[in-house]
Design an enzyme around this catalytic site. Structure first.
Site, PDB file in Angstrom:
ATOM      1  N   TYR A  78       1.483  10.209  -0.631  1.00 48.29           N
ATOM      2  CA  TYR A  78       0.706   9.065  -0.146  1.00 48.29           C
ATOM      3  C   TYR A  78       1.304   8.738   1.217  1.00 48.29           C
ATOM      4  CZ  TYR A  78      -1.151   4.193  -0.451  1.00 48.29           C
ATOM      5  OH  TYR A  78      -1.788   2.993  -0.244  1.00 48.29           O
ATOM      6  N   LYS A  94      -2.949  11.875   0.214  1.00 45.44           N
ATOM      7  CA  LYS A  94      -3.644  10.594   0.345  1.00 45.44           C
ATOM      8  C   LYS A  94      -3.230  10.027   1.696  1.00 45.44           C
ATOM      9  CE  LYS A  94      -4.011   5.977  -1.656  1.00 45.44           C
ATOM     10  NZ  LYS A  94      -3.704   5.086  -2.799  1.00 45.44           N
ATOM     11  N   THR A 108      -3.301  -0.815  -5.972  1.00 47.84           N
ATOM     12  CA  THR A 108      -4.233  -1.791  -6.545  1.00 47.84           C
ATOM     13  C   THR A 108      -3.821  -2.141  -7.972  1.00 47.84           C
ATOM     14  OG1 THR A 108      -5.974  -0.875  -5.150  1.00 47.84           O
ATOM     15  CG2 THR A 108      -6.688  -2.304  -6.920  1.00 47.84           C
TER      16      THR A 108
END
Length: 303
Positions: free
Chosen positions: A144, A169, A56
């Site tokens: 991730y 994640k 993001t």
């Protein structure tokens, strides 16, 4: 590194893991003052875990110098008010240099972006993360994971070599696969963070996640806090009320293969007068006809 220190970092993952946006100035540069103002807003909203250089934050659109600046500004602004989970990635020398930079600034953890290399073997995935984790044994390391093919046993293998791999994640959009992967890797061995944010948080929490990432939190910290509090107390009806509240916003972000994931967040912030709507290619600002809907949603959250 004492286990006590890692316990505080594990606790920071079992929370709303905010992924701050990276605001740009009119000349296209990263806007330092706005960046710090947005971070202050998150901190004042009760957010205590920040991921500079997440998706993001437009990680892949930033230059190496900009990624370092974003990390430095976040460390300065957060001080002791938040735990930092700094995004690192790209080629191994770049990733390890970024991890050491984060360590030298005093960050507590790094998140290793899913390798974007077109040829990722399961054993090579372990090698990549092991090299990064071994370069910063003092830091907590959080892979991730967006690769649905990776077996849970590979994560367990990585952690056997690197005890500082403390969380994951997980961002494969399949709650049943997540449940199986977590159990194959070791459910209690890692902190499981629902990496697809609020829309997936209830289903992933039901399968063992204890934290979730959020881009929406940039716009409405209280909404994300409402979600984590409901999930922590096991109140799924309350969590699903929040889910309904954010559903349309998250559908807009996910449209066209997530093309507008960052764009919608920045549009909402622009509607609230908090930053410019500018994003960098390959993202693109929303067309005029969709801006009003995003503004209406943001206004409806009465922040």
């Amino acid at each position: 590194m004492s286990s006590v220190t890692f316990e505080t970092r594990r606790a920071a993952l079992a929370d709303v893991v905010a992924i701050p946006v990276t605001p740009f100035a009119e000349d296209g540069s990263v806007d330092r003052d706005t960046h710090r103002a947005l971070l202050r807003r998150l901190l004042d909203g009760g957010i205590t875990t920040l991921t500079p250089n997440g998706n993001t934050g437009e990680f892949y659109a930033l230059t190496p110098d900009e990624r370092r600046l974003v990390t430095e500004w976040t460390v300065e602004e957060a001080g002791d008010r938040a735990t930092l989970l700094v995004g690192v990635g790209h080629d191994l020398p770049t990733a390890t240099a970024s991890a050491r930079h984060a360590r030298d600034l005093g960050a507590g953890m790094v998140m290793v972006h899913q390798p974007v290399h077109p040829y990722v073997s399961a054993a090579g995935w372990v090698d990549y993360h092991r090299a990064i984790a071994e370069s910063v044994p003092e830091l907590g390391v959080v892979p991730y994971l967006r690769n649905a093919q990776l077996p849970g046993a590979r994560l367990a293998e990585l952690a056997d070599h690197c005890p500082n791999v403390i969380g994951v994640k997980y961002a494969v959009p399949d709650a049943a696969r997540f449940a199986a992967f977590a159990r194959d890797a070791g459910l209690d061995r890692f902190v499981w963070v629902a990496g697809l944010a609020e829309p997936y948080a209830p289903s992933y929490f039901s399968a063992g996640a204890t934290g979730f990432t959020s881009g929406l939190v940039n716009v409405a910290p209280a909404v994300s806090r409402n979600m984590i509090e409901a999930l922590r107390s096991g109140d799924y009806p309350a969590a699903m009320k929040v889910w309904e509240q954010i559903r349309r916003f998250e559908e807009l972000r996910a449209a066209h293969g997530n093309a507008n994931n960052v764009t919608v967040v920045k549009e909402a912030l622009a509607a609230l007068g908090l930053c410019r709507r500018d994003v960098r290619p390959p993202s693109r600002p929303l067309p005029e006809d969709e801006r009003a809907e995003v503004a209406a949603i943001a206004a409806g959250w009465s922040i």
